[in-house]
Design an enzyme around this catalytic site. Sequence first.
Site, PDB file in Angstrom:
ATOM      1  N   ASP A  89       3.027   0.523  -2.238  1.00 25.87           N
ATOM      2  CA  ASP A  89       2.510   1.524  -1.294  1.00 25.87           C
ATOM      3  C   ASP A  89       1.223   2.094  -1.880  1.00 25.87           C
ATOM      4  O   ASP A  89       1.218   2.599  -3.011  1.00 25.87           O
ATOM      5  CB  ASP A  89       3.507   2.670  -1.095  1.00 25.87           C
ATOM      6  CG  ASP A  89       4.756   2.255  -0.317  1.00 25.87           C
ATOM      7  OD1 ASP A  89       4.988   1.037  -0.159  1.00 25.87           O
ATOM      8  OD2 ASP A  89       5.503   3.156   0.117  1.00 25.87           O
ATOM      9  N   LYS A 151       1.926   3.642   6.874  1.00 29.89           N
ATOM     10  CA  LYS A 151       2.881   4.664   6.433  1.00 29.89           C
ATOM     11  C   LYS A 151       2.282   6.045   6.702  1.00 29.89           C
ATOM     12  O   LYS A 151       1.082   6.251   6.556  1.00 29.89           O
ATOM     13  CB  LYS A 151       3.173   4.468   4.942  1.00 29.89           C
ATOM     14  CG  LYS A 151       4.092   5.500   4.304  1.00 29.89           C
ATOM     15  CD  LYS A 151       4.321   5.157   2.826  1.00 29.89           C
ATOM     16  CE  LYS A 151       5.043   6.281   2.089  1.00 29.89           C
ATOM     17  NZ  LYS A 151       5.251   5.958   0.661  1.00 29.89           N
ATOM     18  N   LYS A 183       6.224   2.735   8.292  1.00 23.07           N
ATOM     19  CA  LYS A 183       7.085   3.501   7.402  1.00 23.07           C
ATOM     20  C   LYS A 183       6.847   4.988   7.629  1.00 23.07           C
ATOM     21  O   LYS A 183       5.737   5.491   7.464  1.00 23.07           O
ATOM     22  CB  LYS A 183       6.827   3.156   5.936  1.00 23.07           C
ATOM     23  CG  LYS A 183       7.712   3.946   4.954  1.00 23.07           C
ATOM     24  CD  LYS A 183       7.465   3.517   3.520  1.00 23.07           C
ATOM     25  CE  LYS A 183       8.213   4.414   2.531  1.00 23.07           C
ATOM     26  NZ  LYS A 183       7.976   4.030   1.131  1.00 23.07           N
TER      27      LYS A 183
END
Length: 218
Positions: A89, A151, A183
């Site tokens: 990430d 995300k 996400k």
Amino acid sequence: MELSKYIEHTLLKPTATVENITKLVEDAVKYDFFGVCINPVYVKHAKNIASGTNLKIVTVVNFPLGANATDTTLVQVHQALSDGADEIDTVINLGALKEGNYKKVTDDIRATKNVCPNNNLKVILETDLLTNDEIKKACLACISGGADFVKTSTGFVKNGLGARPDFVRLMAQTVEKRGLGVKASGGITTRFQAKELIEAGATRLGTSSGVAIVNPQK
């Protein structure tokens, strides 16, 4: 809806200890979560504890500000993969995004993805700091850069709202036709929130409240 398989059990606090990470991983295995999301320093430790299980080890780079030099981020990715990370990430370059330098944003994402071609790359947009138009443009840069997920949040924005259904819905509508996942992370503490975000289009949930979500009596 099997909530456990959406959850990345998360601990990114700077005060996290080895003992905290050990418990996080053990709980994630016990409740059959998709994975854990932890700081890079603990990737190797978490990988060892999770050995023999299906638990994925997720870590963060260029975190939490998104302000690294690109080469610094790439070194972080190499190290994380070497230590056993399954997914990465990263944080989008917010300054470049804000000034409309979408080439810089896209090039950073592409360079990062090139280092981890066989591992999911999620790009954190930090939606609390963006307008709806900027969220859309960030998602398009992620598509162009070859990211696998977009995300919502780092969880580090003071007074930030984190994962909001309207943000998630906008992101999902922008990327779903290109096959990217979404996400949702930041402030997810209840089963109701988790289901609401999944219904809005989230395909993964980052939360430190995973146990309470899947097993409310705990």
